[in-house]
Design an enzyme around this catalytic site. Sequence first.
Site, short mmCIF file in Angstrom:
data_model
loop_
_atom_site.label_atom_id
_atom_site.label_comp_id
_atom_site.label_asym_id
_atom_site.label_seq_id
_atom_site.Cartn_x
_atom_site.Cartn_y
_atom_site.Cartn_z
N SER A 48 53.49 33.20 45.88
CA SER A 48 52.55 32.08 45.80
C SER A 48 51.35 32.48 44.98
O SER A 48 50.96 33.65 44.96
CB SER A 48 52.10 31.67 47.21
OG SER A 48 51.01 30.78 47.16
N TYR B 237 47.87 33.85 54.77
CA TYR B 237 49.00 33.55 53.89
C TYR B 237 48.92 34.36 52.60
O TYR B 237 49.92 34.92 52.14
CB TYR B 237 49.02 32.05 53.58
CG TYR B 237 50.23 31.60 52.79
CD1 TYR B 237 51.49 31.57 53.37
CD2 TYR B 237 50.09 31.19 51.47
CE1 TYR B 237 52.60 31.16 52.64
CE2 TYR B 237 51.19 30.77 50.74
CZ TYR B 237 52.44 30.76 51.32
OH TYR B 237 53.53 30.34 50.60
#
Length: 246
Positions: free
Chosen positions: A144, A157
């Site tokens: 990501s 995250y």
Amino acid sequence: MTARLDGRVALVTGASRGIGYELAAALAAEGAHVYCVARTVGGLEELDDRIRRTGGSATLVPLDLLDYEGIDRLGAAIFERHRKLDVMVANAGMLGVLSPIGHIEPKTFEKTLATNVTSVWRLIRSLDPLLRASDAGRAIMMSSGAAHSAKAYWSLYAATKAAVEAMTKSWANETAKTNLKVNSVNPGATATKMRAQAMPGEDPKTLPTPQEVASKILPLALPELNVTGGYFDVRENRFLDYHMPG
């Protein structure tokens, strides 16, 4: 016309929805037998129906990736049946929580780390020998942009995806002189359930669909790929960082 992955074996985690679902379907449409791994049985069954309608084949694997011994058993089962694995897509993951770093509950931190990092390591541990046994093993590791931007409140995250990228790069370096190619992928903003969780006010119609994103990732699974240790950005539709083995 011969499908590009005829006779090859693939595995996709998080295959019951989103990008994983579409990648599994795309791999099967190219002729691969796909091991579809996810917790949600209904989503797997829907995927199986779609694959069969297009003449493909799949093995459904209802598995929680926190069942680490289950990951080991899966690797053993693939070895017994095929003696190799040609494509691995480590796609499953969870957002955790968007929160000030000091406010994250320990149980949330630990579960997110276990899901996004430890389970990926267990997959590598179980499947690396099978991928090396392939004449053109391909590992696709979903990351990501959060791993690089590290925006406020995204610490958990972002940290997990940064860890996956580091593991991926090291694994690529370890296997640089083999037939295995290992790469990270940043899919970018995509109309998925996780994106909606992170950005609840966003109109999903303004985002690429999982099918559109999967179509750009699929070439990383093909035998002709000659890049390893790379970082593929779907929005740019190219590797931003890579190494071509000599």
